[in-house]
Design a protein around this motif. Structure first.
Motif, PDB file in Angstrom:
ATOM      1  N   GLY A  54       0.694  -1.229  -0.062  1.00 24.42           N
ATOM      2  CA  GLY A  54       0.187   0.078  -0.016  1.00 24.42           C
ATOM      3  C   GLY A  54       0.975   1.071  -0.053  1.00 24.42           C
ATOM      4  O   GLY A  54       0.221   2.214  -0.010  1.00 24.42           O
ATOM      5  N   GLU A  55       2.075   1.258  -0.157  1.00 25.06           N
ATOM      6  CA  GLU A  55       3.056   2.190  -0.159  1.00 25.06           C
ATOM      7  C   GLU A  55       3.140   2.812  -1.449  1.00 25.06           C
ATOM      8  O   GLU A  55       3.298   2.172  -2.360  1.00 25.06           O
ATOM      9  CB  GLU A  55       4.437   1.824   0.187  1.00 25.06           C
ATOM     10  N   PRO A  56       2.997   4.321  -1.652  1.00 25.54           N
ATOM     11  CA  PRO A  56       3.015   4.808  -2.775  1.00 25.54           C
ATOM     12  C   PRO A  56       4.563   4.888  -3.351  1.00 25.54           C
ATOM     13  O   PRO A  56       5.392   4.449  -2.770  1.00 25.54           O
ATOM     14  CB  PRO A  56       2.686   6.188  -2.333  1.00 25.54           C
ATOM     15  N   LEU A  57       4.592   4.884  -4.760  1.00 21.64           N
ATOM     16  CA  LEU A  57       5.764   4.722  -5.331  1.00 21.64           C
ATOM     17  C   LEU A  57       5.943   6.227  -5.494  1.00 21.64           C
ATOM     18  O   LEU A  57       5.418   7.216  -5.777  1.00 21.64           O
ATOM     19  CB  LEU A  57       5.579   3.969  -6.629  1.00 21.64           C
ATOM     20  N   ARG A  58       7.606   6.361  -5.726  1.00 20.08           N
ATOM     21  CA  ARG A  58       8.166   7.696  -5.901  1.00 20.08           C
ATOM     22  C   ARG A  58       8.628   7.759  -7.260  1.00 20.08           C
ATOM     23  O   ARG A  58       9.325   9.059  -7.341  1.00 20.08           O
ATOM     24  CB  ARG A  58       9.283   8.021  -4.801  1.00 20.08           C
ATOM     25  N   HIS A  59       8.672   7.118  -8.172  1.00 20.74           N
ATOM     26  CA  HIS A  59       9.296   7.190  -9.541  1.00 20.74           C
ATOM     27  C   HIS A  59       8.937   8.220 -10.072  1.00 20.74           C
ATOM     28  O   HIS A  59       7.724   8.712 -10.296  1.00 20.74           O
ATOM     29  CB  HIS A  59       8.717   5.884 -10.366  1.00 20.74           C
ATOM     30  N   PRO A  60       9.847   9.139 -10.744  1.00 19.15           N
ATOM     31  CA  PRO A  60       9.646  10.365 -11.463  1.00 19.15           C
ATOM     32  C   PRO A  60       9.015  10.461 -12.638  1.00 19.15           C
ATOM     33  O   PRO A  60       8.292  11.142 -13.077  1.00 19.15           O
ATOM     34  CB  PRO A  60      11.140  11.023 -11.586  1.00 19.15           C
ATOM     35  N   GLN A  61       8.936   9.051 -13.362  1.00 19.80           N
ATOM     36  CA  GLN A  61       8.009   8.862 -14.411  1.00 19.80           C
ATOM     37  C   GLN A  61       6.636   8.533 -14.317  1.00 19.80           C
ATOM     38  O   GLN A  61       5.895   8.515 -15.294  1.00 19.80           O
ATOM     39  CB  GLN A  61       8.863   8.092 -15.474  1.00 19.80           C
ATOM     40  N   LEU A  62       6.265   8.389 -13.176  1.00 23.68           N
ATOM     41  CA  LEU A  62       4.851   7.895 -12.868  1.00 23.68           C
ATOM     42  C   LEU A  62       3.735   8.848 -13.656  1.00 23.68           C
ATOM     43  O   LEU A  62       2.914   8.460 -14.079  1.00 23.68           O
ATOM     44  CB  LEU A  62       4.450   7.974 -11.461  1.00 23.68           C
ATOM     45  N   ALA A  63       4.132   9.983 -13.581  1.00 22.22           N
ATOM     46  CA  ALA A  63       3.001  11.100 -14.072  1.00 22.22           C
ATOM     47  C   ALA A  63       2.945  11.235 -15.454  1.00 22.22           C
ATOM     48  O   ALA A  63       2.198  11.385 -16.144  1.00 22.22           O
ATOM     49  CB  ALA A  63       3.257  12.452 -13.463  1.00 22.22           C
ATOM     50  N   PHE A  84       0.569   7.608 -15.742  1.00 26.73           N
ATOM     51  CA  PHE A  84      -0.609   7.392 -14.710  1.00 26.73           C
ATOM     52  C   PHE A  84      -1.060   8.363 -13.942  1.00 26.73           C
ATOM     53  O   PHE A  84      -0.395   9.372 -13.615  1.00 26.73           O
ATOM     54  CB  PHE A  84       0.012   6.024 -13.800  1.00 26.73           C
ATOM     55  N   VAL A  85      -2.334   8.395 -13.476  1.00 25.52           N
ATOM     56  CA  VAL A  85      -2.873   9.035 -12.406  1.00 25.52           C
ATOM     57  C   VAL A  85      -3.061   8.169 -11.238  1.00 25.52           C
ATOM     58  O   VAL A  85      -3.528   7.055 -11.363  1.00 25.52           O
ATOM     59  CB  VAL A  85      -4.145   9.970 -12.964  1.00 25.52           C
ATOM     60  N   GLU A  86      -2.867   8.614  -9.932  1.00 22.20           N
ATOM     61  CA  GLU A  86      -3.154   7.756  -8.768  1.00 22.20           C
ATOM     62  C   GLU A  86      -4.765   8.262  -8.461  1.00 22.20           C
ATOM     63  O   GLU A  86      -4.940   9.339  -8.039  1.00 22.20           O
ATOM     64  CB  GLU A  86      -2.049   8.328  -7.871  1.00 22.20           C
ATOM     65  N   ASP A  87      -5.400   7.092  -8.125  1.00 26.03           N
ATOM     66  CA  ASP A  87      -6.951   7.409  -7.732  1.00 26.03           C
ATOM     67  C   ASP A  87      -6.881   7.325  -6.177  1.00 26.03           C
ATOM     68  O   ASP A  87      -5.740   7.281  -5.451  1.00 26.03           O
ATOM     69  CB  ASP A  87      -7.925   6.271  -8.359  1.00 26.03           C
ATOM     70  N   GLU A  88      -8.020   7.754  -5.686  1.00 23.07           N
ATOM     71  CA  GLU A  88      -8.342   7.912  -4.349  1.00 23.07           C
ATOM     72  C   GLU A  88      -7.773   6.706  -3.609  1.00 23.07           C
ATOM     73  O   GLU A  88      -7.513   6.676  -2.327  1.00 23.07           O
ATOM     74  CB  GLU A  88      -9.700   8.569  -3.907  1.00 23.07           C
ATOM     75  N   ARG A 134      -4.523   3.374  -6.275  1.00 22.26           N
ATOM     76  CA  ARG A 134      -4.278   2.779  -7.366  1.00 22.26           C
ATOM     77  C   ARG A 134      -3.696   3.481  -8.626  1.00 22.26           C
ATOM     78  O   ARG A 134      -4.232   4.717  -8.622  1.00 22.26           O
ATOM     79  CB  ARG A 134      -5.326   1.932  -7.641  1.00 22.26           C
ATOM     80  N   TYR A 135      -2.828   3.041  -9.583  1.00 21.15           N
ATOM     81  CA  TYR A 135      -2.433   3.929 -10.700  1.00 21.15           C
ATOM     82  C   TYR A 135      -3.369   3.352 -11.837  1.00 21.15           C
ATOM     83  O   TYR A 135      -3.530   2.169 -12.151  1.00 21.15           O
ATOM     84  CB  TYR A 135      -0.778   3.233 -10.922  1.00 21.15           C
ATOM     85  N   ARG A 136      -3.913   4.415 -12.514  1.00 24.20           N
ATOM     86  CA  ARG A 136      -4.648   4.435 -13.690  1.00 24.20           C
ATOM     87  C   ARG A 136      -4.104   5.096 -14.937  1.00 24.20           C
ATOM     88  O   ARG A 136      -3.559   6.114 -14.681  1.00 24.20           O
ATOM     89  CB  ARG A 136      -5.891   5.024 -13.406  1.00 24.20           C
ATOM     90  N   VAL A 137      -4.177   4.557 -15.900  1.00 23.39           N
ATOM     91  CA  VAL A 137      -3.704   4.850 -17.235  1.00 23.39           C
ATOM     92  C   VAL A 137      -4.450   6.228 -17.540  1.00 23.39           C
ATOM     93  O   VAL A 137      -5.747   6.260 -17.557  1.00 23.39           O
ATOM     94  CB  VAL A 137      -3.623   4.216 -18.487  1.00 23.39           C
ATOM     95  N   PHE A 138      -4.105   7.290 -17.611  1.00 21.52           N
ATOM     96  CA  PHE A 138      -4.741   8.398 -18.201  1.00 21.52           C
ATOM     97  C   PHE A 138      -4.996   8.479 -19.787  1.00 21.52           C
ATOM     98  O   PHE A 138      -3.872   8.060 -20.484  1.00 21.52           O
ATOM     99  CB  PHE A 138      -4.378   9.791 -17.572  1.00 21.52           C
ATOM    100  N   ALA A 139      -6.023   8.990 -20.133  1.00 23.21           N
ATOM    101  CA  ALA A 139      -6.150   9.170 -21.434  1.00 23.21           C
ATOM    102  C   ALA A 139      -5.576  10.386 -22.218  1.00 23.21           C
ATOM    103  O   ALA A 139      -5.952  11.318 -21.553  1.00 23.21           O
ATOM    104  CB  ALA A 139      -7.766   9.127 -21.982  1.00 23.21           C
ATOM    105  N   GLN A 140      -4.753  10.253 -23.011  1.00 20.22           N
ATOM    106  CA  GLN A 140      -4.152  11.431 -23.685  1.00 20.22           C
ATOM    107  C   GLN A 140      -5.015  12.042 -24.834  1.00 20.22           C
ATOM    108  O   GLN A 140      -5.652  11.140 -25.350  1.00 20.22           O
ATOM    109  CB  GLN A 140      -2.858  11.160 -23.996  1.00 20.22           C
ATOM    110  N   PRO A 141      -5.329  13.056 -24.909  1.00 12.08           N
ATOM    111  CA  PRO A 141      -6.089  13.592 -25.961  1.00 12.08           C
ATOM    112  C   PRO A 141      -5.232  13.417 -27.428  1.00 12.08           C
ATOM    113  O   PRO A 141      -4.128  13.434 -27.388  1.00 12.08           O
ATOM    114  CB  PRO A 141      -5.930  15.263 -25.826  1.00 12.08           C
TER     115      PRO A 141
END
Length: 127
Positions: A100-109, A112-116, A119-126
């Motif tokens: 349950g520990e968050p990740l700190r990897h600089p490329q996460l953003a 992914f977006v982190e939900d409430e 969990r890491y969800r793929v974000f839709a790119q326009p």
């Protein structure tokens, strides 16, 4: 009385469809996993249905711990206590991370977006 010769047949292994293989992968994109042996964990950002790195990379792994090629391989945004990096890991060497520990990897953003729920969800790119 003559006997008919037995017909010799060779069983051929049916090639799997890569799309089916990914659906049958144990872990999903966005899932946090940890290595079974080494002290690192990461989030899956891509899946190869079978090994698709270089032969030199594969041969560099000691033979006694070298994983088989015919299984899913995962691209991870990985981290250990000291650093963050990209890892390529066979399915047989991964376990779900339940810390349950968050990740700190600089490329996460970048992926992914982190939900409430953390969990890491793929974000839709326009387009």
């Amino acid at each position: 009385m003559s006997q008919k010769p037995k017909k010799i047949t060779q069983r051929r292994r049916k090639r799997k469809d890569p799309a089916t293989d990914i659906r049958n992968a144990k872990y999903a994109i966005g899932q946090v996993v940890r290595h079974r042996v080494y002290a690192f964990r990461g989030v899956v950002f891509d899946i190869d249905p079978v090994f698709s790195n270089s032969e030199d990379w594969w041969l560099a792994i000691p033979a006694e711990i070298r994983p088989v090629k015919d299984q899913p391989y995962y691209h991870l945004l990985a981290e250990n206590e000291e650093t963050e990096y990209i890892a390529y890991v066979s399915e047989q060497n991964l376990l779900p991370d339940t810390s349950g520990e968050p990740l700190r990897h600089p490329q996460l953003a970048d992926y992914f977006v982190e939900d409430e729920d953390g969990r890491y969800r793929v974000f839709a790119q326009p387009h």
